[in-house]
Motif scaffolding. Structure first.
Motif, PDB file in Angstrom:
ATOM      1  N   GLN A  60      12.264 -53.288 -19.855  1.00 22.64           N
ATOM      2  CA  GLN A  60      12.928 -52.119 -19.299  1.00 22.64           C
ATOM      3  C   GLN A  60      13.708 -51.284 -20.306  1.00 22.64           C
ATOM      4  N   THR A  61      14.391 -51.893 -21.241  1.00 24.62           N
ATOM      5  CA  THR A  61      15.174 -51.044 -22.139  1.00 24.62           C
ATOM      6  C   THR A  61      14.343 -50.622 -23.352  1.00 24.62           C
ATOM      7  N   LEU A  62      14.762 -49.508 -23.922  1.00 20.76           N
ATOM      8  CA  LEU A  62      14.114 -48.962 -25.101  1.00 20.76           C
ATOM      9  C   LEU A  62      14.145 -49.997 -26.229  1.00 20.76           C
ATOM     10  N   ASP A  63      15.284 -50.647 -26.376  1.00 18.76           N
ATOM     11  CA  ASP A  63      15.446 -51.659 -27.416  1.00 18.76           C
ATOM     12  C   ASP A  63      14.450 -52.796 -27.285  1.00 18.76           C
ATOM     13  N   ARG A  66      10.935 -51.588 -28.163  1.00 15.39           N
ATOM     14  CA  ARG A  66      10.720 -51.364 -29.601  1.00 15.39           C
ATOM     15  C   ARG A  66      10.675 -52.662 -30.370  1.00 15.39           C
ATOM     16  N   ASN A  67      11.557 -53.551 -30.003  1.00 16.47           N
ATOM     17  CA  ASN A  67      11.575 -54.835 -30.669  1.00 16.47           C
ATOM     18  C   ASN A  67      10.248 -55.550 -30.436  1.00 16.47           C
ATOM     19  N   GLY A 238      14.578 -40.520 -28.946  1.00 19.66           N
ATOM     20  CA  GLY A 238      14.996 -41.037 -27.637  1.00 19.66           C
ATOM     21  C   GLY A 238      13.835 -41.435 -26.754  1.00 19.66           C
ATOM     22  N   GLU A 239      14.144 -41.638 -25.484  1.00 10.82           N
ATOM     23  CA  GLU A 239      13.144 -42.135 -24.550  1.00 10.82           C
ATOM     24  C   GLU A 239      12.066 -41.079 -24.289  1.00 10.82           C
TER      25      GLU A 239
END
Lengths: 682, 682
Positions: A60-63, A66-67, A238-239
């Motif tokens: 769910q999160t951008l982090d 990306r990770n 950003g997203e």
């Protein structure tokens, strides 16, 4: 072949599998080759054993995204390395490498091999010996490169890019500067978090003299700490709608210095004393060579749309085979039996085959070109580079728009379940959507095709014979003869014939080219060439380019079909050929009537009947056609499209899982009582 | 009018605003009425002051999105209540209420007024006096209702729904049961977390005799605690492509009991003794009345697509006016000046106007029908209900597909910035996508139109005159005369004329109807009526229904145009009329040639020129046309489409905000060192 490919699990798809007119394993070997399938099997085995590739959770999160993408890209690079053992890989293997990671996680594919290829190919094609160290460092993973062309204020309009590089003779260094925010470099993948080096395109100035746009390789982050250097301001786009595991960034230079040697100096250089040196002969050939070489990335993107589309089609075709609804009397039938479902899915299945074959061919000829252009630099090669540029500039939007529509149709064909995140069609759609903008905005790109054809046209009108390396436009030499042809099929069988379809396309290209030229020349008088070009885009240039590209796709398909030794395979591929051709010809009927190629009104009905007949004929082959190109279940990762056809069982598991706590509001403490009376709220 | 509407802020959009041929404020008053604008102003003021509506952050988890949607829906209900003071609201105000919350947060719009309307209108139209208590409880917020028709295994095919309700005479209760997972009710909005009552459609059995599908109102959760009752198993459909603030759920009954009185007994009832009672006269009229009343929800959905589309068009048209790129020589021009951009956006802008006017009309006639049908029940009313059902069944898919494509075009027109989440076009696209499936799957719905037209056609062939309440098909009485017409325009001006466009559509509908009937009758002999229907969908039924609906849109537009006292407004609306008509006629050219309506090849060029001329003529009005329908900036909530045109400044703020920590990896501790050498990883 049975040693290479396992049988697919039995289940609800058996009915259609038994109806197929050909052997899907033979088809798969025909497409992927025995070596390719062996390589694929090894790759799949390694992937399934690797912890990074166990499942593909909905992050769910951008982090998190990306990770995950970075870890998967790193793991994938290692796996690929261990399989290829530094031997030179084949184009087929490269296709499998990209296809597999893209179908698993497109963001990981951006990070490997996507960006790397963009970075190293720019160095290879515009740099010289002195930049090889960057290529080696990138190959060995010691640095990570990105590609910075686009600015906030200017995208396709590269001539107006505003980043400057000034040569400082005293120190023997370049100084790169971003005058204001609209001149910030943006969108580059890897830039927000990872990149240590950037290929930067900027306006070169020496002693206040402007030398135009040039490429430089600029160190931006410390490879040990990944912290940006002083004078380099890095930011995050950003997203996004999709591919959120890719870290697109922006970049502002504050009079940042880098070595003189970092100019990509294959075609022009700056001496320590500040002299601009270039060879005029070379310069004439630069544009073609550079554009040809830059096509590599665009060729990959043409293929990527098909990878996305094939994944969505796998889900939708299998779902349509399993899902039963209304039927005659009390019997229920698979929705794949409905004419409307066939028409919605099968032309796109045909496109998946045809564009797949074409992308592989285009990749081959482009790689050959790049190899040769590293060694020499002559006008013939420049022309060849231009032709490759033009074809890839046309193929990418045609493929991109085709599969954009295909994926949307797949989403709708799966109804509400297609709208569930767990079907994954939403992700495919949102990820693919980016393709119509990046690596050349589609509408800008497709103009390159008509621009080139208009030039070719002038040549024909001057009585010259067209003969290009890839023979893409050679038929235009016969334009005046072709333009005398008429549509004369009188039956569905005739309409479906290869010759008829090719004839129709050749007439269409010649006609649209003639009319475009005529209109352009007329408008040029009154409006000047810029507005003349703008005002011939719709119904003229865009249709011309599209028809030209589709004709190339079809021509390639003929070559492919003729190579198959298996009559059943040839037979079904021919049907795909005709369906793709006629489905698109139908949309060109206004021009075919308007230009007089079609004179009898009955032609409309004939073409319509032919399209529907082909759909019906292919319906029983649809599942096997998918089996031959489908990603394996662990890559597909959808609750709907698995090879065992167990749609409802998976749906049940998925829904029960998503419901573990759902019988009561998770945030109920704040809501109970309020729902009882919304007036409490105010 | 200046007291009602404030001027828009000056900035980069001024150039186009000054070019406009009409006054956008007058246009807005014409569309929304003075009362509507006053109401809107009050509503906006309250919204902007309410803490729930301060900004609209990009929420990431399902829980956050659902909570936010619920809180906003509750707050919105209170705000609306405080504004309307229980006086009967007008249709215009209802349109504003739904439009505003949907453009702010579609998920909140699902929760209020969306689901409530579905629940209470089912009770009103299929229930009787004894169900009024549920309506009152729902209106006052003491209970929350949902609507359960679809099952996992059957959606559109409602005849085959498998949930059973058995009457238990001993206890005077019904027992509802879900035989297996594929019979679970699913998708109902509000079911996963909120609903206390469900309208459930199930197969009724009394003494083992099957009486077919009936509706019941079933209590499922305790309104005080929101916990489900024993025997009710509730689940969650989980994450979706969009509208994730809406909690769609599934529902399994385990021999669950509820009172006999809860059967919706307007048309049929079960006595305490277990007798099934119905009036045969009534029964004949049931279908039309029920379908007409159920249309209310579908009419709303037709409008919703336009709300989404208008929001996206606001963003894209303003962006295209502000964004400058390539121009003649060194000058840069707004991309709205490009022919291709005009063609990509303006026909959809025309659709936004035309479908907006049509939806409002359809809402009006449907609400009138519902009101009357509560009072009486006769064959004329049943026929009227059927006509409303058919029109809404056609309008919803045509509107849904139009704005699906419009929003995608808007996304691409904004290039990379359109792909940023902060542009909000991705959310609009993903939210709107659901519309093509829910409230009747589009392909299934649009068949209702052709089915009805085929029946009407038989009437015409039998020599009867068609005269329906809404006069939607009255022109078919003149079919044989209409079919003799020919396309005879010889100039762009003639092609654009209202009469010419209407004539073309009427010929097209008559022709496609005749051909569809002919093909259907022929196939019926050999394949039976089920397959005959299936095998006439593509190029016949679907095109017929689409042309029929577009003709209705255009007819309505004529009435609207004639009502405007302002010549400038009439003039620009006429251009929108012609553009919408010709843009779609162009796509029907194959049939127009194929059926002999168009005989001269030059017609293609004329239609093409007309479309492009209209686009060019409307280009300078585009920004003002948007101003008159655009949501205010605080609802738009996009970095691109604000009324001051300050695109780059907002982009800069958004990018810098998203970059606060981006110059270094947030998850870098696990990655630094690995990026340096991917081999470390394996």
């Amino acid at each position: 072949m049975s040693h290479l490919l396992q049988d697919l699990p039995p289940g609800s798809l058996d009915y259609y599998r038994k109806q197929a007119s050909f052997d899907w394993k033979r088809m798969k070997v025909f497409i992927d080759t025995e070596d390719g399938i062996k390589f694929q099997n090894n790759l799949y085995k390694k992937l399934q054993m690797h912890p990074e590739f166990l499942g593909n959770p909905l992050l769910q999160t951008l982090d998190e995204k990306r990770n995950k993408a970075t870890q998967q890209a790193l793991a994938y690079a290692s796996i690929v390395k261990s399989l290829t053992n530094s031997e030179i890989t084949t184009i087929k293997r490269e296709d499998i490498i990209l296809r597999t990671i893209l179908q698993f996680n497109p963001s990981a594919a951006f990070k490997y091999p996507g960006i790397k290829r963009l970075f190293t190919s720019a160095l290879q094609n515009q740099g010289t010996q002195r930049h090889h160290k960057f290529i080696q460092l990138a190959e060995s993973g010691k640095i990570y490169g990105c590609f910075c062309m686009t600015e906030i204020g200017h995208g396709s309009d590269t001539k107006n890019l505003r980043t400057t590089v000034v040569y400082d003779k005293e120190k023997g260094e370049f100084v790169v500067n971003t005058p204001d925010f609209p001149a910030a470099k943006c969108w580059a993948g890897g830039l927000a978090e990872l990149a240590t080096h950037a290929i930067v395109y900027a306006q070169l100035y020496i002693n206040r003299i402007h030398w135009g746009l040039h490429g430089f390789v600029v160190p931006i982050r410390n490879p040990e700490t990944l912290l940006p250097y002083e004078g380099v301001i890095l930011g995050d786009m950003g997203e996004k709608i999709g591919v959120n595991g890719a870290d697109n960034g922006f970049l502002i230079f504050d009079k940042y210095r880098f070595p003189r040697e970092n100019i990509l100096n294959r075609f022009a250089d700056v001496t320590p004393e500040g002299n601009y040196v270039t060879s005029a002969t070379d310069l004439k050939n630069v544009r073609g060579a550079v554009l040809g070489a830059l096509s590599i990335a665009r060729v990959t993107v043409t293929a990527k749309s098909e990878f996305y589309g094939t994944k969505a089609l796998t889900i939708a075709v299998r779902y349509a085979a399993v899902r039963k609804q209304f039927g005659p009397k009390d019997e229920e039938v698979s929705i794949l039996e409905y004419q409307s479902m066939q028409y919605r899915l099968l032309p796109y299945l045909a496109a998946a085959y045809i564009i797949r074959f074409f992308s592989m061919y285009l990749d081959e000829v482009t790689q050959e070109f790049v190899k040769e252009s590293k060694e020499r630099n002559d006008p013939a090669l420049a022309r060849r580079g231009m032709e490759i540029h033009v074809i890839s500039a046309g193929a990418k939007p045609v493929s991109g728009w085709t599969f954009r529509d295909a994926i949307q149709e797949c989403r709708e064909a799966c109804g509400g379940y297609g709208y569930l995140k767990a079907s994954r069609i939403g992700d495919i759609k949102n990820d693919q959507d980016s393709i119509n903008t990046y690596e050349g905005e589609n509408h800008v790109l497709i103009q390159q095709v008509s621009n080139w054809l208009l030039k070719v046209c002038s040549n024909v009108q001057n009585g010259n014979k067209i003969s290009t390396h890839l023979k893409s436009a050679d038929f235009l030499s016969n334009a005046s003869k072709i333009l005398k042809n008429k549509f004369n099929a009188t039956s569905v069988v005739e309409v479906c014939k290869v010759e008829n379809i090719i004839d129709t396309y050749q007439w269409l290209v010649c006609y649209l080219l003639r009319e475009t030229k005529r209109k352009f020349d007329a408008l040029k008088q009154s409006e000047g060439s810029f507005w003349a070009r703008s005002n011939t885009q719709i119904f003229y240039c865009k249709n011309l380019s599209t028809a030209f590209v589709q004709h190339l796709f079809l021509q390639r398909m003929i070559t492919v079909i003729n190579r198959s030794p298996d009559a059943n395979i040839r037979n079904v591929l021919l049907k795909l050929f005709s369906l793709y051709g006629l489905y698109n010809i139908e949309k060109f009927l206004p021009s075919l009537f308007g230009g007089g190629y079609v004179e009898k009104p009955e032609a409309t009905n004939l073409v319509h009947e032919a399209v529907l007949t082909l759909c019906r004929d292919l319906k029983n082959d649809a599942v096997a056609l998918i089996d031959a190109i489908a990603p394996p279940d662990f890559l597909l990762n959808s609750i709907l499209g698995k090879s065992d056809g167990r749609v409802y069982q998976r749906l049940q598991i998925a829904l029960i899982r998503s419901s573990s706590e759902a019988s009561r509001l998770k945030w109920s403490s704040e809501t109970v009582g309020k729902i009882v009376n919304p007036r409490n709220k105010l």
